[in-house]
Write a protein that holds these residues in place. Structure first.
Motif, short mmCIF file in Angstrom:
data_model
loop_
_atom_site.label_atom_id
_atom_site.label_comp_id
_atom_site.label_asym_id
_atom_site.label_seq_id
_atom_site.Cartn_x
_atom_site.Cartn_y
_atom_site.Cartn_z
N UNK A 35 4.99 -4.09 -8.62
CA UNK A 35 4.14 -4.57 -9.72
C UNK A 35 2.84 -3.78 -9.81
N UNK A 36 2.24 -3.48 -8.66
CA UNK A 36 0.99 -2.73 -8.66
C UNK A 36 1.21 -1.29 -9.12
N UNK A 37 2.31 -0.67 -8.66
CA UNK A 37 2.59 0.71 -9.05
C UNK A 37 2.86 0.83 -10.55
N UNK A 66 0.83 -1.21 0.00
CA UNK A 66 0.00 0.00 0.00
C UNK A 66 0.86 1.25 0.00
N UNK A 67 1.93 1.24 0.77
CA UNK A 67 2.79 2.42 0.87
C UNK A 67 3.47 2.73 -0.46
N UNK A 68 4.02 1.70 -1.09
CA UNK A 68 4.69 1.91 -2.39
C UNK A 68 3.69 2.38 -3.45
N UNK A 75 11.72 -10.10 6.84
CA UNK A 75 12.32 -10.12 5.50
C UNK A 75 11.34 -10.67 4.47
N UNK A 76 10.65 -11.75 4.82
CA UNK A 76 9.68 -12.32 3.87
C UNK A 76 8.54 -11.35 3.62
N UNK A 77 8.02 -10.75 4.69
CA UNK A 77 6.92 -9.78 4.53
C UNK A 77 7.35 -8.58 3.71
N UNK A 78 8.54 -8.05 4.00
CA UNK A 78 9.04 -6.88 3.25
C UNK A 78 9.28 -7.23 1.79
N UNK A 79 9.85 -8.41 1.54
CA UNK A 79 10.13 -8.81 0.16
C UNK A 79 8.84 -8.98 -0.64
N UNK A 80 7.85 -9.66 -0.04
CA UNK A 80 6.57 -9.85 -0.72
C UNK A 80 5.89 -8.51 -0.98
N UNK A 81 5.91 -7.63 0.04
CA UNK A 81 5.28 -6.32 -0.11
C UNK A 81 5.97 -5.46 -1.15
N UNK A 82 7.31 -5.53 -1.19
CA UNK A 82 8.06 -4.74 -2.18
C UNK A 82 7.75 -5.19 -3.60
N UNK A 107 0.65 3.89 -3.07
CA UNK A 107 0.09 5.22 -2.81
C UNK A 107 1.12 6.30 -3.11
N UNK A 108 2.36 6.11 -2.67
CA UNK A 108 3.39 7.12 -2.95
C UNK A 108 3.66 7.23 -4.44
N UNK A 109 3.59 6.11 -5.16
CA UNK A 109 3.78 6.16 -6.61
C UNK A 109 2.66 6.94 -7.29
N UNK A 110 1.43 6.74 -6.83
CA UNK A 110 0.29 7.48 -7.39
C UNK A 110 0.43 8.97 -7.07
N UNK A 111 0.86 9.29 -5.86
CA UNK A 111 1.06 10.70 -5.50
C UNK A 111 2.18 11.31 -6.33
N UNK A 112 3.25 10.54 -6.58
CA UNK A 112 4.31 11.02 -7.47
C UNK A 112 3.76 11.27 -8.86
#
Length: 415
Positions: free
Chosen positions: A341-343, A40-42, A329-336, A44-49
Motif C-alpha cells: 500500500x505504501x509503495x 520498509x524493505x518493500x 506469519x502475522x508480522x509478514x502479512x501485515x508488513x507485506x 525502499x526497494x520500490x522507490x529504488x526501482x
C-alpha cells in the motif's frame, strides 16, 4: 470442529493469561518489528526501482537502443543501410547522426562538449529530445543556417539564450600562411533542451547533420545510424543478431555497453540496501527466540503433563514451531500489505507530508528528480515475504528444541 492437537495447543498459547501479559507484549513487539521491517524493505526497494526506471527512461531518451557505426568511424552508405535495417525484425526506427568533440565559446566562457548532428525530421524516431525542448523547437534546425541547440546546463554556464551567437571550435585544423589554426564556426542558438540528466544537459549540443558534416569535413558520410528497438531490455541479443546479419565493415553496439557501469552500480546499491534493511527483519524475527524461551519457561508444567500423556518430543517441538510461525506469519502479512500500500501510494503520500510540514525533501532547484518515483515489483514482494517468514521459522528451532528436552520427572517433582 477437528483441529490437530499440536496446532490447537500452539494456537492456544497465542492467547495470554493475566500472569503472562509481559510475554504477550514481547510477542507484539516481535510482530510489529517484522511488519515494520518488511514494510520498509518493500517500500525502499520500490522507490529504488522507481529511480532506476526514471533514470533509464531519461538516459534512453537521448541514447539509442542500438547503434551501427563504421569500423573507421564513418558510414558512407548510410541511406542504403537504413533501408536495409528498418525492415528487419525488432527495429522500430533508424536515424543517422554525426558525433564530434568540440569547444564552444560565448563571451569569456569556454566549455568542451559533444556536438551531435541530426536530421530533425528523423530524430524523433530514435530519441525523445524533441519532447524535452525547453525553448524553441528541434525543427528549427535548418541546413546551412548554422543553428545550434544547447543543453540547459551548458546554456546556463555559457550565459547563452536563444538568438545569441556562440563559437564552435573543431579539433580539426586549417593550414594557412599564418600557420595552423583550428576550425571555427559561428552558430546561432535556436533552442535549449533539458533532459534531466547532467551528462546530457551539461555536455551536449545539437546541430543539423549537414552543418556537422561540413564542420568535421565528412562530406556525405555520417558517424553511424541510431536504432530504436521494440524491446530495449533485449537489446544485447538483438544487436548481436543484427551484427551477424550485417557482417562486414560495421560495428553494432547497444545502450548497455555505454551505460553498463552506471546500471551495475544501481543494482549493487539495491542489493546492499536489501541486505541492510533485511537486518531489521532479522532482528525482529530473532526476537521470537526470546519470546518462545519465556513461553517455554512459563509452560514447563504443561509440557511435562503433555509428555506424560504420550506427546513425543517432536510433537512438543511442533507446538512451539507453530506458535513462532503464527507470530512470523502475522508480522509478514501485515508488513507485506503495509509495504504494498505504501509503495503504490508513496508518490501521493510524500507530497502530502511535504505540504503539511512545509518542507521539500528533494528540492527541484537542487535535484534533477524532485519527486520520489515508485515502481512496485511483485517479485521483490514475494522474495521479501518468503525470506521474512523463513527467518521467523528459523528463530523457532532453538526454543522448540529446548522445550522438547524438558524432563517431566524433574518438573513434576515440585508440582
Amino acid at each position: 470442529m477437528f483441529k490437530p492437537l499440536i496446532i490447537y495447543i500452539g494456537l492456544r498459547y497465542t492467547r495470554a493469561k493475566r500472569r503472562t501479559q509481559f510475554i504477550s507484549f514481547i510477542t507484539l513487539t516481535s510482530v510489529l518489528g517484522i511488519a515494520l521491517g518488511v514494510t520498509a524493505l518493500i517500500t525502499v526497494l520500490s522507490v529504488m526501482n522507481g529511480f532506476e526506471d526514471e533514470l533509464r527512461q531519461r538516459i534512453l531518451g537521448m541514447t539509442a537502443h542500438s547503434t551501427i557505426t563504421g569500423r573507421g568511424g564513418e558510414l558512407d552508405d548510410w541511406q542504403v543501410l537504413k533501408e536495409k535495417v528498418k525492415d528487419l525484425p525488432h527495429i522500430e526506427g533508424a536515424a543517422p547522426f554525426v558525433n564530434g568533440q568540440v569547444m564552444v565559446n560565448a563571451g569569456r566562457r569556454v566549455s568542451g562538449t559533444l556536438l551531435r548532428g541530426i536530421l530533425p525530421d528523423q530524430e524523433p524516431a530514435v530519441s525523445e529530445v524533441g519532447e524535452k525542448m525547453k525553448v524553441g523547437e528541434l525543427s528549427d534546425l535548418q541546413a546551412g543556417k548554422y543553428q545550434i541547440v544547447l543543453g540547459a546546463e551548458l546554456a546556463t554556464y555559457l550565459g547563452a539564450t536563444v538568438g545569441d551567437k556562440i563559437t564552435v571550435i573543431s579539433p580539426q585544423v586549417n593550414s594557412t600562411p599564418a600557420g595552423i589554426i583550428p576550425r571555427l564556426r559561428r552558430f546561432t542558438v535556436s533552442g535549449i533542451f533539458e533532459v534531466g540528466m547532467y551528462e546530457y544537459d551539461r555536455n551536449m549540443a545539437i546541430i543539423h547533420i549537414d552543418d556537422a558534416a561540413k564542420l568535421f569535413r565528412m562530406g556525405s558520410n555520417v558517424s553511424g545510424l541510431r536504432l530504436k528497438l521494440d524491446d530495449l531490455f533485449n537489446a544485447p541479443e538483438i544487436s548481436h543478431e543484427l551484427a551477424r546479419q550485417l557482417y562486414g565493415d560495421y560495428f553494432v553496439s547497444d545502450w548497455t555497453n555505454a551505460h553498463s557501469n552506471f546500471f551495475q552500480a544501481i543494482r549493487t546499491e539495491k542489493r546492499v540496501m536489501f541486505i541492510i534493511l533485511l537486518l531489521i527483519v532479522a532482528v525482529a524475527a530473532f526476537n521470537i527466540v526470546s519470546t518462545l524461551v519465556m513461553v517455554v519457561t512459563d509452560k514447563r508444567g504443561d509440557i511435562a503433563i503433555l509428555k506424560t500423556q504420550g506427546l513425543t518430543p517432536k510433537g512438543v517441538m511442533g507446538i512451539f514451531i507453530v506458535l513462532g510461525a503464527i507470530i512470523g506469519l502475522i508480522g509478514t502479512a501485515l508488513g507485506t500489505v503495509g509495504g504494498v500500500l505504501l509503495a503504490l501510494n508513496v508518490e501521493t503520500i510524500v507530497p502530502a507530508i511535504e505540504k503539511f510540514f512545509g518542507v521539500h525533501f528533494m528540492a527541484a532547484d537542487v535535484y534533477y528528480i524532485s519527486t520520489l518515483p515508485s515502481k512496485l515489483a511483485w517479485v521483490d514482494v514475494y522474495v521479501i515475504a518468503i525470506v521474512a517468514f523463513s527467518l521467523s521459522l528459523l528463530a523457532t528451532i532453538y526454543p522448540a528444541w529446548q522445550a522438547s528436552r524438558v524432563n517431566p520427572a524433574e518438573v513434576l517433582r515440585y508440582e
